[in-house]
Design an enzyme around this catalytic site. Structure first.
Site, PDB file in Angstrom:
ATOM      1  N   GLY A 101       0.788  -1.235   0.000  1.00 19.00           N
ATOM      2  CA  GLY A 101       0.000   0.000   0.000  1.00 19.00           C
ATOM      3  C   GLY A 101       0.816   1.279   0.000  1.00 19.00           C
ATOM      4  N   GLN A 102       2.164   1.152  -0.045  1.00 19.60           N
ATOM      5  CA  GLN A 102       2.966   2.378  -0.061  1.00 19.60           C
ATOM      6  C   GLN A 102       2.674   3.163  -1.341  1.00 19.60           C
ATOM      7  OE1 GLN A 102       7.078   1.190   0.449  1.00 19.60           O
ATOM      8  NE2 GLN A 102       6.501  -0.158   2.130  1.00 19.60           N
ATOM      9  N   GLU A 103       2.839   4.479  -1.256  1.00 25.85           N
ATOM     10  CA  GLU A 103       2.445   5.338  -2.370  1.00 25.85           C
ATOM     11  C   GLU A 103       3.050   4.877  -3.700  1.00 25.85           C
ATOM     12  OE1 GLU A 103       3.020   9.406  -1.373  1.00 25.85           O
ATOM     13  OE2 GLU A 103       1.917  10.104  -3.145  1.00 25.85           O
TER      14      GLU A 103
END
Ligand code: G3D
Ligand code: MG
Length: 202
Positions: free
Chosen positions: A80-82
């Site tokens: 889910g990291q950018e």
């Protein structure tokens, strides 16, 4: 269990998977996605590390009730990291359903979660795909209420074609997860029935 480090589209997901429903678990980093996955898989808490690619598991989930029905879910838990979010689209392309996990105590990033949720459900290929929004970490004292989450995530503004359900949960002990998946299963079956009827009418 696995922590694939590939950036490529999961080709396997588009192949027949013995009736298992293709479910993509999305949400901001640290929301609790991997904890949800491993809680469902091992029925116990598993300490996680930040997901760099994806984790995938096929899991039979009990649908409750007296009939002891089960459903097979093939889960894809995507980082889910950018910098990983542009990859979400390749996982949702064949999805039967989306589980969108939100950290109920991270009020600062709820606007960011809302933006990502609306962005992914707006995609043409995701029109009508049911979404289970998991209000995770409800065990923590300062967690937002369900009403606050619903309003801050603007769930009422999701496309009318997108069925959704907001489920309070604590992934650490698994509370709310089965209930949420039962709701997701019902929404998926309803959609399938509707699509079959539409096809017959043509
Ligand atoms: P992610 O996969 O969405 O990035 P993780 O998130 O599953 O790795 O979880 C991030 C952190 O949140 C983990 O803590 C995990 O234990 C915690 N967490 C997940 N679900 C819950 C929950 O329901 N309640 C509480 N209190 N914590 C939860 P660490 O300390 O390892 O960062
Ligand atoms: Mg993770």
């Amino acid at each position: 269990m696995g922590n694939g480090l590939s950036d490529h589209r999961p080709l396997l997901s588009c192949l027949p998977s013995f009736q298992a429903l293709h479910i993509v678990i999305l949400g901001l980093d640290c929301a609790g996605k991997t904890t949800v996955l491993y809680r469902l898989r091992f029925n116990e808490f598993v300490n996680t590390v930040p997901t760099k690619g994806f984790n995938t598991e096929k899991i039979k989930v009990s649908l409750g009730g007296s009939s002891r029905r089960t459903a097979s879910f093939h889960f894809w838990d995507v980082g889910g990291q950018e910098k990983l979010r542009p990859l979400w689209r390749s996982y949702t392309r064949c999805a039967d359903g989306i589980v969108f996990v939100v950290d109920s105590v991270d009020a600062e990033r709820i606007e960011e979660a809302k933006t990502e949720l609306h962005k992914i459900t707006r995609l043409a290929e995701n029109q009508g795909v049911p979404v289970l929004v998991v209000a995770n970490k409800q065990d923590l004292r300062n967690s937002l209420s369900l009403a606050e989450m619903e309003s801050m995530l603007a769930l009422g503004e999701l496309s009318a074609a997108t069925p959704w359900h907001l489920q309070p949960a604590c992934a650490i002990i698994g509370e709310g997860l089965q209930e949420g998946l039962e709701k997701l299963h019902v929404m998926i079956m309803k959609r399938r029935k509707m699509l079959r009827q539409q096809k017959r009418k043509r």
